[in-house]
Design a protein around this motif. Structure first.
Motif, mmCIF file in Angstrom:
data_model
loop_
_atom_site.group_PDB
_atom_site.id
_atom_site.type_symbol
_atom_site.label_atom_id
_atom_site.label_comp_id
_atom_site.label_asym_id
_atom_site.label_seq_id
_atom_site.Cartn_x
_atom_site.Cartn_y
_atom_site.Cartn_z
ATOM 1 N N GLU A 68 0.831 -1.207 0.000
ATOM 2 C CA GLU A 68 0.000 0.000 0.000
ATOM 3 C C GLU A 68 0.864 1.255 0.000
ATOM 4 O O GLU A 68 0.618 2.202 -0.759
ATOM 5 C CB GLU A 68 -0.929 0.001 1.213
ATOM 6 N N LYS A 69 1.884 1.258 0.841
ATOM 7 C CA LYS A 69 2.777 2.418 0.889
ATOM 8 C C LYS A 69 3.542 2.575 -0.422
ATOM 9 O O LYS A 69 3.790 3.686 -0.884
ATOM 10 C CB LYS A 69 3.739 2.299 2.077
ATOM 11 N N LEU A 112 1.270 4.246 -2.950
ATOM 12 C CA LEU A 112 1.128 5.682 -2.681
ATOM 13 C C LEU A 112 2.352 6.448 -3.158
ATOM 14 O O LEU A 112 2.233 7.536 -3.750
ATOM 15 C CB LEU A 112 0.910 5.909 -1.179
#
Length: 245
Positions: A217-218, A221
């Motif tokens: 997820e990071k 982003l």
């Protein structure tokens, strides 16, 4: 196995591209919470955010926040919200100080990011100049570094949150302070961060960027923000650095 080792990381940047980024860097700017440690691993960020909200409520300022802001898990979101409505006010100063005290309580139970300690020591040993550029309190960063025996690798170049919240990343203020203090040309430096705001600040300062993402997820982003180099572990960075020593 450390907590970070249990995470599923993104695909690492290509080895040769990563090597080129590392070999060009003479000055290394680290974000703190993420690349160096997980500050709120043992002292929940959600709890800290709730503490700030309750403090505001005790001041009779419950309506200052929206329903969404009252339950936000990030204490910085609460601080940002109050600053938007009362910029540079005594209220913001008090709330920022309360957040700093909570960060200081969190520091003893922070989890070191896997490979961060040896990476910092190795980079320092081979002659790179190191600095921290963070949205956390610099007192928090210094407290943690002292507990890990890493202070000498950074001192005195630790730059973090001040009471002027307009200077928090993605504003490049703390990066520029670090560059100026070390006499570093932006292109000779490297910023290591785990958030889009780190990347945007590095771009604004003209500093090359390496993203660290402990989970997919990071990584998404960071890549969506424009970061071209993202690693899921600091191990390949350390391996490349040691191969040069």
């Amino acid at each position: 196995m450390t907590p970070d080792a249990k995470q599923t990381g993104p695909v690492a940047a290509g080895t040769e591209d990563l090597r080129a980024v590392i070999e060009r860097a003479r000055f290394i700017l680290f974000d703190f919470d993420g690349p160096i440690c997980r500050l709120f691993a043992g002292h929940s960020a959600r709890y800290v955010a709730r503490d700030l909200v309750e403090w505001l409520e005790h001041q009779g300022l419950r309506e200052l926040l929206t329903d969404e802001e009252r339950v936000h898990p990030d204490p910085m979101a609460v601080l940002y919200a109050v600053n938007r409505r009362h910029p540079r006010s005594d209220l913001v100063v008090e709330l920022e100080d309360r957040l700093t005290q909570q960060e200081l309580r969190a520091a003893p139970s922070a989890w070191p990011t896997e490979f961060a300690d040896p990476l910092i020591r190795t980079w320092s040993a081979v002659g790179a100049r190191l600095a921290i550029a963070t949205n956390n309190s610099p007192r928090t960063a210094v407290t943690y570094l002292e507990s890990r025996g890493l202070s000498d690798c950074f001192a005195p170049n630790v730059y973090g949150r001040t009471q002027d919240l307009d200077h928090l990343k993605p504003h490049p203020h703390c990066l520029n302070r670090a560059l100026n203090a070390m006499g570093a040309a932006p292109r000779s430096a490297l910023m290591i961060g785990d958030a889009p705001s780190d990347y945007v600040a590095a771009e604004a300062a003209g500093v090359p960027f390496l993203g660290y993402a402990r989970n997919a997820e990071k990584a998404t982003l960071l890549r969506d923000a424009g970061a071209g180099q993202v690693v899921g572990s600091l191990e390949p960075v350390l391996r490349i650095l040691r191969s040069r020593a």
